[in-house]
Design an enzyme around this catalytic site. Structure first.
Site, PDB file in Angstrom:
ATOM      1  N   ASP A  26      -2.675   6.935  15.821  1.00  0.00           N
ATOM      2  CA  ASP A  26      -3.320   6.680  17.136  1.00  0.00           C
ATOM      3  C   ASP A  26      -2.565   7.210  18.354  1.00  0.00           C
ATOM      4  O   ASP A  26      -2.511   6.532  19.389  1.00  0.00           O
ATOM      5  CB  ASP A  26      -3.569   5.174  17.307  1.00  0.00           C
ATOM      6  CG  ASP A  26      -4.456   4.587  16.228  1.00  0.00           C
ATOM      7  OD1 ASP A  26      -4.923   5.333  15.357  1.00  0.00           O
ATOM      8  OD2 ASP A  26      -4.655   3.354  16.241  1.00  0.00           O
ATOM      9  N   GLU A  74      -8.062   5.473  16.616  1.00  0.00           N
ATOM     10  CA  GLU A  74      -8.873   4.253  16.705  1.00  0.00           C
ATOM     11  C   GLU A  74     -10.036   4.527  17.663  1.00  0.00           C
ATOM     12  O   GLU A  74      -9.828   5.091  18.742  1.00  0.00           O
ATOM     13  CB  GLU A  74      -8.024   3.084  17.232  1.00  0.00           C
ATOM     14  CG  GLU A  74      -8.822   1.784  17.317  1.00  0.00           C
ATOM     15  CD  GLU A  74      -7.998   0.589  17.795  1.00  0.00           C
ATOM     16  OE1 GLU A  74      -6.766   0.703  17.884  1.00  0.00           O
ATOM     17  OE2 GLU A  74      -8.617  -0.457  18.096  1.00  0.00           O
ATOM     18  N   LYS A 131     -10.818   5.490  12.634  1.00  0.00           N
ATOM     19  CA  LYS A 131     -10.804   4.120  12.122  1.00  0.00           C
ATOM     20  C   LYS A 131     -11.331   3.145  13.185  1.00  0.00           C
ATOM     21  O   LYS A 131     -10.950   3.232  14.343  1.00  0.00           O
ATOM     22  CB  LYS A 131      -9.381   3.729  11.686  1.00  0.00           C
ATOM     23  CG  LYS A 131      -8.338   3.737  12.793  1.00  0.00           C
ATOM     24  CD  LYS A 131      -6.961   3.533  12.193  1.00  0.00           C
ATOM     25  CE  LYS A 131      -5.871   3.373  13.221  1.00  0.00           C
ATOM     26  NZ  LYS A 131      -5.983   2.234  14.122  1.00  0.00           N
ATOM     27  N   LYS A 134      -7.682  -1.937  13.378  1.00  0.00           N
ATOM     28  CA  LYS A 134      -6.271  -1.711  13.673  1.00  0.00           C
ATOM     29  C   LYS A 134      -5.599  -1.031  12.473  1.00  0.00           C
ATOM     30  O   LYS A 134      -4.852  -0.078  12.633  1.00  0.00           O
ATOM     31  CB  LYS A 134      -5.578  -3.028  14.043  1.00  0.00           C
ATOM     32  CG  LYS A 134      -6.206  -3.748  15.241  1.00  0.00           C
ATOM     33  CD  LYS A 134      -6.262  -2.872  16.477  1.00  0.00           C
ATOM     34  CE  LYS A 134      -6.867  -3.614  17.665  1.00  0.00           C
ATOM     35  NZ  LYS A 134      -7.166  -2.697  18.792  1.00  0.00           N
ATOM     36  N   VAL A 159       1.544   4.613  17.594  1.00  0.00           N
ATOM     37  CA  VAL A 159       1.436   3.445  18.472  1.00  0.00           C
ATOM     38  C   VAL A 159       0.248   2.569  18.039  1.00  0.00           C
ATOM     39  O   VAL A 159      -0.691   3.060  17.428  1.00  0.00           O
ATOM     40  CB  VAL A 159       1.239   3.906  19.943  1.00  0.00           C
ATOM     41  CG1 VAL A 159       2.464   4.663  20.416  1.00  0.00           C
ATOM     42  CG2 VAL A 159      -0.030   4.735  20.147  1.00  0.00           C
ATOM     43  N   THR A 160       0.311   1.276  18.416  1.00  0.00           N
ATOM     44  CA  THR A 160       1.505   0.598  18.889  1.00  0.00           C
ATOM     45  C   THR A 160       2.202  -0.023  17.693  1.00  0.00           C
ATOM     46  O   THR A 160       1.549  -0.363  16.703  1.00  0.00           O
ATOM     47  CB  THR A 160       1.170  -0.496  19.936  1.00  0.00           C
ATOM     48  OG1 THR A 160       0.312  -1.478  19.333  1.00  0.00           O
ATOM     49  CG2 THR A 160       0.495   0.091  21.160  1.00  0.00           C
ATOM     50  N   CYS A 164      -1.381  -1.369  15.412  1.00  0.00           N
ATOM     51  CA  CYS A 164      -1.960  -0.473  14.398  1.00  0.00           C
ATOM     52  C   CYS A 164      -0.930   0.056  13.406  1.00  0.00           C
ATOM     53  O   CYS A 164      -1.240   0.267  12.230  1.00  0.00           O
ATOM     54  CB  CYS A 164      -2.700   0.658  15.090  1.00  0.00           C
ATOM     55  SG  CYS A 164      -4.184   0.050  15.931  1.00  0.00           S
ATOM     56  N   GLN A 204      15.085  -9.021   4.399  1.00  0.00           N
ATOM     57  CA  GLN A 204      14.886  -9.459   3.005  1.00  0.00           C
ATOM     58  C   GLN A 204      14.902  -8.276   2.034  1.00  0.00           C
ATOM     59  O   GLN A 204      14.070  -8.162   1.131  1.00  0.00           O
ATOM     60  CB  GLN A 204      13.564 -10.226   2.875  1.00  0.00           C
ATOM     61  CG  GLN A 204      13.454 -11.424   3.818  1.00  0.00           C
ATOM     62  CD  GLN A 204      12.102 -12.081   3.734  1.00  0.00           C
ATOM     63  OE1 GLN A 204      11.823 -12.798   2.761  1.00  0.00           O
ATOM     64  NE2 GLN A 204      11.263 -11.855   4.727  1.00  0.00           N
TER      65      GLN A 204
HETATM   66  C1  C5J Z   1      -3.218   0.426  18.416  1.00  0.00           C
HETATM   67  C2  C5J Z   1      -4.053  -1.301  19.869  1.00  0.00           C
HETATM   68  N1  C5J Z   1      -3.424   1.693  18.094  1.00  0.00           N
HETATM   69  N2  C5J Z   1      -2.835  -1.686  20.253  1.00  0.00           N
HETATM   70  N3  C5J Z   1      -4.233  -0.230  19.051  1.00  0.00           N
HETATM   71  O1  C5J Z   1      -2.164  -0.131  18.194  1.00  0.00           O
HETATM   72  O2  C5J Z   1      -5.030  -1.885  20.282  1.00  0.00           O
END
Ligand code: C5J
Length: 227
Positions: A26, A74, A131, A134, A159-160, A164, A204
């Site tokens: 994204d 996205e 897509k 997320k 990102v972010t 996502c 972990q």
């Molecule tokens: C993504 C969002 N790409 N933060 N979307 O992380 O809404």
């Protein structure tokens, strides 16, 4: 070609470039530039802009090594039929998904804001996955795209970090992929969320995967023995 990142956390990360995809999540104008969906939600988008040169450097090194690159975006169909009501309601009226903004309708496929930033534009032949969620596996052909190329490992950027990227990485881990997130190739509007995500991944014994700085990955790609 086998690549070994000795500086990866929590342990060295080894992969075969022919069985590994660089998955860039994204890196769209809607999240990274002023006037997009991220800004409409009240976020400071400059934090995301700072990683573009790093993502570009890794992308160039990966392409030189001949590895598969997969990009995601996205976004939603213009009639928003693929956007669940719960997602559509987020944000303030007039600044929600589908509303008009300076880069066209927010998070709508085909609008200028939906595009990947020019510096990271996909090359012809590189899979581009649209897509609606997320995570990059939900309602997309990503699994088939990876399986048809016998991919077993993923290197993620984008990102972010905690939305996502993390959603995708967690599901990829459950689906059996060994995953590494490039630490400075990902960003969040909230630095503390990014830090927490990196810590969660490697805790972990690497419960969700590995992390490494971009420089370590690029060096490992350069030093890898030729095919
Ligand atoms: C993504 C969002 N790409 N933060 N979307 O992380 O809404």
């Amino acid at each position: 070609m086998t690549v070994l990142i000795t500086q990866a956390q929590p342990s060295p990360f080894r992969f075969d470039i022919d069985r590994t995809a660089l998955l860039i999540i994204d890196m769209q104008r809607d999240f990274i530039e002023p006037g997009g969906f991220g800004a409409a939600l009240g976020n400071d988008v400059t934090r995301l802009q700072t990683i573009v040169p790093t993502v570009q450097a890794v992308l160039s090194a990966w392409r030189r090594a001949g590895g598969l690159v997969v990009h995601t975006r996205e976004g939603h169909a213009p009639d928003l039929s693929d956007c669940p009501p719960a997602k559509l309601k987020r944000g303030r009226p007039g600044r929600r998904i589908g509303d008009e903004g300076p880069m066209g309708r927010l998070l709508v496929i085909g609008e200028p804001g939906h595009a990947i930033v020019p510096a990271l534009a996909p090359l012809p032949g590189e899979p581009l996955i649209d897509k609606p969620g997320k995570g990059a596996f939900f309602a997309t052909p990503l699994q088939d795209t990876l399986q048809s190329r016998a991919i077993t490992h993923l290197v993620l950027m984008g990102v972010t970090t905690e939305v996502c990227v993390q959603t995708t990485m967690r599901e990829a881990n459950d689906r059996g992929y060994d995953c590494l997130l490039v630490e400075d190739g990902t960003a969040s509007y909230f630095p503390e969320f990014k830090a927490a995500t990196l810590a969660m991944i490697t805790a972990q014994g690497g419960i969700v995967g590995w992390t490494a700085p971009a420089a370590a990955l690029i060096e490992a790609l350069i030093e890898a023995p030729p095919r």
